[in-house]
Design a protein around this motif. Structure first.
Motif, short mmCIF file in Angstrom:
data_model
loop_
_atom_site.label_atom_id
_atom_site.label_comp_id
_atom_site.label_asym_id
_atom_site.label_seq_id
_atom_site.Cartn_x
_atom_site.Cartn_y
_atom_site.Cartn_z
N VAL A 11 0.90 -1.31 0.01
CA VAL A 11 0.16 0.21 0.05
C VAL A 11 0.80 1.29 0.00
O VAL A 11 1.85 1.41 0.88
N VAL A 12 0.75 2.28 -1.06
CA VAL A 12 1.78 3.12 -0.99
C VAL A 12 0.81 4.54 -1.22
O VAL A 12 -0.14 4.61 -1.71
N SER A 78 3.29 12.47 -8.01
CA SER A 78 3.55 11.20 -8.99
C SER A 78 4.74 10.78 -8.51
O SER A 78 4.99 9.50 -8.88
N THR A 79 5.68 11.62 -8.36
CA THR A 79 7.19 11.00 -8.18
C THR A 79 7.18 10.38 -6.78
O THR A 79 7.73 9.19 -6.67
N ALA A 80 6.41 10.85 -5.87
CA ALA A 80 6.13 10.09 -4.51
C ALA A 80 5.40 8.53 -4.78
O ALA A 80 6.07 7.61 -4.26
N VAL A 81 4.57 8.83 -5.71
CA VAL A 81 3.87 7.36 -5.80
C VAL A 81 4.87 6.39 -6.62
O VAL A 81 4.99 5.06 -6.15
N ARG A 82 5.66 6.88 -7.42
CA ARG A 82 6.46 6.07 -8.25
C ARG A 82 7.61 5.49 -7.46
O ARG A 82 7.95 4.38 -7.79
N ASN A 83 8.14 6.51 -6.67
CA ASN A 83 9.22 6.00 -5.90
C ASN A 83 8.69 4.97 -4.72
O ASN A 83 9.29 4.10 -4.42
N GLY A 162 -7.67 8.79 -5.95
CA GLY A 162 -6.33 8.36 -5.35
C GLY A 162 -6.31 6.69 -5.15
O GLY A 162 -5.10 6.14 -4.88
N LEU A 163 -7.58 6.35 -4.99
CA LEU A 163 -7.49 4.80 -4.48
C LEU A 163 -7.53 3.71 -5.85
O LEU A 163 -8.56 3.98 -6.66
N LYS A 164 -6.46 3.24 -5.84
CA LYS A 164 -6.34 2.20 -7.00
C LYS A 164 -5.55 0.95 -6.62
O LYS A 164 -4.78 1.09 -5.93
N LEU A 165 -5.61 -0.08 -7.46
CA LEU A 165 -4.89 -1.08 -7.23
C LEU A 165 -4.40 -1.51 -8.97
O LEU A 165 -5.09 -1.66 -9.86
N PHE A 166 -2.98 -1.81 -8.89
CA PHE A 166 -2.36 -2.08 -10.27
C PHE A 166 -1.28 -3.02 -9.90
O PHE A 166 -0.84 -3.20 -8.99
N GLU A 167 -0.86 -3.62 -11.04
CA GLU A 167 0.11 -4.59 -10.93
C GLU A 167 1.43 -3.69 -10.93
O GLU A 167 1.61 -2.77 -11.97
N ARG A 168 2.35 -3.99 -10.18
CA ARG A 168 3.64 -3.38 -10.26
C ARG A 168 4.46 -3.21 -11.53
O ARG A 168 5.16 -2.16 -11.93
N ALA A 169 4.60 -4.44 -12.05
CA ALA A 169 5.63 -4.51 -13.22
C ALA A 169 5.03 -3.75 -14.29
O ALA A 169 5.71 -3.04 -14.86
N ALA A 170 3.47 -3.84 -14.53
CA ALA A 170 3.05 -2.95 -15.56
C ALA A 170 3.24 -1.64 -15.40
O ALA A 170 3.27 -0.71 -16.30
N PHE A 171 2.75 -1.01 -14.23
CA PHE A 171 3.08 0.17 -13.74
C PHE A 171 4.58 0.68 -14.17
O PHE A 171 4.51 1.96 -14.57
#
Length: 246
Positions: A11-12, A78-83, A162-171
């Motif tokens: 959970v990020v 966006s940078t915070a989410v990606r990191n 802001g609430l989402k669920l996604f595959e890490r590799a695809a992101f």
């Protein structure tokens, strides 16, 4: 030295000047997920100027699932989410805003939707069917969603949740740029994946101050829309088969 097994879910949560909200949010996430699945929480402090970082550090003593990242300078959501995603150990990521308006109790709902969805669905987007913001913010979001949907044709009623669920590799395969978090459904679709919108709860902000307004979103959003539209037009996704020697 032994290492703990990778969690099923990371959970990020990006946070900037949310001293009054972050500890309560940590508690709610833990309550929603403990006993359901192995998980970790990654709170990314975007160089807050209040006590956000200190509050999160103190919470680590109470919550072994909690990891805290800190930006050396303010870099944006966006940078915070990606990191946070880059540092995550799970194959699937759930994201929440740090202001407490997203309900952590909805995370299991997104996970359940994934269990019954087609494997090509790599992003499950929260859909705030009952917005709890003021009238101006609801109006500006409605206009922005309408314009975005018309231009990008992403078939997603609420990309701003802001609430989402996604595959890490695809992101991590998505093109990275500032404000990309506002266009995740379109970016996933650009790469050939499917997106499913899931109705979720939305709560009024009870503590802290919103970091966004109509005008500081509008002009940047117009520029970003043109850029994302260009990315979509220039994309050429295709399936790749490995052919072995006979």
């Amino acid at each position: 030295m032994t290492t703990s097994p990778a969690p099923e879910l990371s959970v990020v949560v990006p946070a900037f000047n949310e001293e009054e909200n972050v500890v309560a949010l940590v508690e709610e996430i833990a309550q929603a997920l403990r006993g359901r699945m192995p998980f970790e929480m990654l709170f990314v402090d975007d160089h807050s100027r209040d006590g956000t970082l200190a509050a999160l550090r103190a919470a680590c003593a109470r919550f072994p699932e909690l990891r805290v990242l800190h930006h050396a300078r303010q870099s944006g959501q966006s940078t915070a989410v990606r990191n946070g995603v880059k540092a995550a150990r799970a194959a699937w990521i759930a994201t929440l805003d740090g202001d407490g308006q997203n309900d952590p109790a909805d995370i299991p709902k997104l996970v359940a939707a994934r269990a019954s969805a087609d494997a090509r669905v790599k992003c499950f987007a929260g859909w705030r069917v009952n917005r709890r913001d003021d009238a101006l913010k609801r109006f500006s979001s409605k206009v922005a969603n309408g314009v975005r949907s018309r231009i990008l044709r992403d078939a997603t009623p609420d990309t701003g949740c802001g609430l989402k669920l996604f595959e890490r590799a695809a992101f991590l395969e998505l093109p990275y740029f500032d404000h990309m978090h506002r266009f995740l459904p379109a970016l996933f679709q650009r790469d050939g994946w499917q997106v499913l919108s899931v109705p979720v709860n939305h709560r009024p902000r009870t503590r802290g101050v919103s970091k966004y307004g109509m005008w500081n979103r509008l002009w940047v959003g117009i520029i970003d829309l043109r850029g994302v539209g260009w990315l979509i037009r220039r994309s050429r996704p295709t399936a790749v088969d490995e052919v072995g020697s006979s």
